[in-house]
Design a protein around this motif. Sequence first.
Motif, short mmCIF file in Angstrom:
data_model
loop_
_atom_site.label_atom_id
_atom_site.label_comp_id
_atom_site.label_asym_id
_atom_site.label_seq_id
_atom_site.Cartn_x
_atom_site.Cartn_y
_atom_site.Cartn_z
N ARG A 111 0.83 -1.21 0.00
CA ARG A 111 0.00 0.00 0.00
C ARG A 111 0.86 1.26 0.00
N ARG A 112 1.98 1.23 0.71
CA ARG A 112 2.86 2.40 0.70
C ARG A 112 3.38 2.67 -0.70
N THR A 113 3.77 1.61 -1.39
CA THR A 113 4.26 1.78 -2.76
C THR A 113 3.19 2.39 -3.65
N ARG A 114 1.96 1.87 -3.55
CA ARG A 114 0.87 2.41 -4.38
C ARG A 114 0.55 3.86 -4.00
N THR A 115 0.60 4.15 -2.69
CA THR A 115 0.29 5.51 -2.24
C THR A 115 1.34 6.49 -2.72
N TYR A 116 2.61 6.12 -2.62
CA TYR A 116 3.67 7.02 -3.09
C TYR A 116 3.51 7.31 -4.59
N ARG A 117 3.17 6.28 -5.34
CA ARG A 117 2.99 6.48 -6.78
C ARG A 117 1.83 7.43 -7.07
N ARG A 118 0.79 7.35 -6.26
CA ARG A 118 -0.37 8.23 -6.47
C ARG A 118 -0.10 9.63 -5.94
N LEU A 119 0.83 9.76 -5.00
CA LEU A 119 1.14 11.08 -4.45
C LEU A 119 1.99 11.91 -5.41
N VAL A 120 2.85 11.24 -6.16
CA VAL A 120 3.79 11.97 -7.02
C VAL A 120 3.09 12.93 -7.98
N PRO A 121 2.01 12.51 -8.68
CA PRO A 121 1.35 13.46 -9.59
C PRO A 121 0.66 14.61 -8.86
N LEU A 122 0.44 14.48 -7.57
CA LEU A 122 -0.24 15.53 -6.82
C LEU A 122 0.71 16.56 -6.23
N THR A 123 2.01 16.28 -6.33
CA THR A 123 3.01 17.16 -5.72
C THR A 123 3.45 18.23 -6.71
N PRO A 124 3.53 19.52 -6.26
CA PRO A 124 3.09 20.04 -4.97
C PRO A 124 1.71 20.70 -5.03
N ALA A 125 1.09 20.69 -6.23
CA ALA A 125 -0.09 21.53 -6.45
C ALA A 125 -1.28 21.14 -5.59
N ARG A 126 -1.39 19.86 -5.20
CA ARG A 126 -2.56 19.41 -4.47
C ARG A 126 -2.29 19.16 -2.99
N LEU A 127 -1.19 19.70 -2.48
CA LEU A 127 -0.84 19.49 -1.08
C LEU A 127 -1.35 20.61 -0.18
N GLY A 128 -1.98 21.61 -0.76
CA GLY A 128 -2.48 22.73 0.05
C GLY A 128 -1.33 23.52 0.65
N ARG A 129 -1.52 23.96 1.87
CA ARG A 129 -0.49 24.75 2.55
C ARG A 129 0.51 23.90 3.31
N ARG A 130 0.32 22.60 3.28
CA ARG A 130 1.24 21.72 3.99
C ARG A 130 2.47 21.43 3.14
N GLY A 131 3.61 21.26 3.83
CA GLY A 131 4.83 20.91 3.13
C GLY A 131 4.81 19.47 2.68
N ARG A 132 5.70 19.14 1.74
CA ARG A 132 5.73 17.78 1.23
C ARG A 132 6.07 16.78 2.32
N SER A 133 7.02 17.11 3.20
CA SER A 133 7.37 16.18 4.27
C SER A 133 6.22 15.99 5.24
N GLU A 134 5.46 17.06 5.50
CA GLU A 134 4.31 16.95 6.40
C GLU A 134 3.23 16.06 5.80
N VAL A 135 2.97 16.22 4.50
CA VAL A 135 1.99 15.38 3.83
C VAL A 135 2.43 13.93 3.83
N LEU A 136 3.72 13.71 3.54
CA LEU A 136 4.23 12.34 3.50
C LEU A 136 4.14 11.69 4.88
N THR A 137 4.50 12.44 5.93
CA THR A 137 4.41 11.90 7.28
C THR A 137 2.96 11.57 7.63
N GLY A 138 2.04 12.48 7.28
CA GLY A 138 0.63 12.23 7.56
C GLY A 138 0.10 11.03 6.81
#
Length: 541
Positions: free
Chosen positions: A81-108
């Motif tokens: 699941r982590r592998t699939r989630t990371y793959r789905r997160l990449v296209p969302l970075t950084p435009a869909r992360l809101g005001r949170r930093g990339r490390s904060e989103v990844l940790t969450g």
Amino acid sequence: MTRSTPPILRAGLIGAAATASGIALTATSGWLIVSASARPVILTLLTAIVAVRAFGIARPAFRYLERLRSHDAALGDLAERRTRTYRRLVPLTPARLGRRGRSEVLTGAVRDLDDEVDAQVRVTVPVLSALLAASVAAALTVLVLPDAGAVVATQVGLAGLLAGGLWRAERSTYAVSLRARAEVARVSALVSGNALELQAVGGTEQASRWLAAAHEDLVRATTRQGRVRSVGVGSLLLLTAGATVASAVLAARADLAGPVAALLVLTPLAVGDALAVLPDAMSARARSLAAAERLQALLEQEPAVRDSGDWPVPTADGAVPGLRLRRVTAAWAGDRAQLGPLDLDLEPGEHVAVVGPNGSGKSTLLAVLARALDPRSGRYELDGDDVRGLDLEQTRALFAVVDDTPHVFASSLRENLRLARPGCGDDEIGVALLDAGLGHWLAGLPEGLDTVLGAGGRGVSGGERARLGIARALLSGRPVLLLDEPVAHLDHPTAEAVVSDLLDASRGRTVVMVSHRLDSLEGFDRVVDLGGTTHRAEVGS
């Protein structure tokens, strides 16, 4: 059990055997103790003695096997699941992360994944084990005394209903608690980040009241959550007590032998002990569902880059491309454009600084250049080709991005750098650190590249963190470096030194650096000011 049975269900069945062994151990122990009180010939007790020993050995053996199977299944699922989630997160970075930093989103996201998968171990297995074992105990009790069996069956049924109600209450209180915690974090960040401004306008007392109100809401939410849990645990204890008393009364009325009566009285007690896992399981279930909802809301967003072709990038390996923007506008969300219309030419190997007031689109420009955000209108060309027709992965591979707070992983210095180019050697890492101005710092580390950084390791200053980010970009070998205020938090002498080392080390590469400060810009070929309405990027150095 067949091979097609899901591993977590197999673990649940093994756990049911462990729980059933515990129930049987309690019941047969009662039978043995009461029988032994009559001092019979020891040979008549051998069956009970062997049973007690067998159940006593079986319970930890089955529990150990259940732990192995359940954790192996859960950890394997978590890795996938982590592998699939990371793959789905990449296209969302950084435009869909809101005001949170990339490390904060990844940790969450990692924590939410842990909570979601953790439900297999903390919900599925214990609930399945408890209900199966308790049902078997009720069925066997019916064979001894039907009325007592009905009492145990009622105990199991009421415990299931109680667990359902507890789950619904936990979901409600957990959601309130999460909102209260988020509000405390928001207000704390707001107050701490604007402390000087609040002091200047005399707003510290009002800010303190905001914090106090947020903390009061959190205390109320936490207290309510604790009360719900207490009611659930207390209700199970009362249910167990009632079932035990009812079984004792029925056993007395049936005029059974003492050992059999002891077995019937202790069975509801042992079943209650098995069902005691339900409150914790319902709490974990509520936490897991909330985590799953947050992950779904994050991952189901539409990527900010939708226009992508399959044309190969024309730039040869190692060559620096020319970039051109023509009447480009872009926006992170909504109808209002945060950038442009902008005309900009970036020649291969050119060093350009981008300045302008807050909201003028400096960071948005870097996102467009890096293909993290589609232009809303206009044309973005790479060596004369529209980037929207080029292969997205190949295009992104041309750019190295450094923001104002590069993330330092809790790992060795070597691994913190090697993520920019897996497989590179220590000599190449050393050159990148030297080019980023960290040569003396590296020489002073007793363990060199093996030095552990981040949490639990050596701390790094703001200047060292900025230089580490630049070293990663240089090590990557990518021909275009995009820097989003890398020296924003540094003092003037340190900022000048970092920028100077960066420009010296990146000769031959294109560099675009965003800055809100007008100092430390010597050495750039051009300074582009985005302060106007339509920008042609013709401001000289």
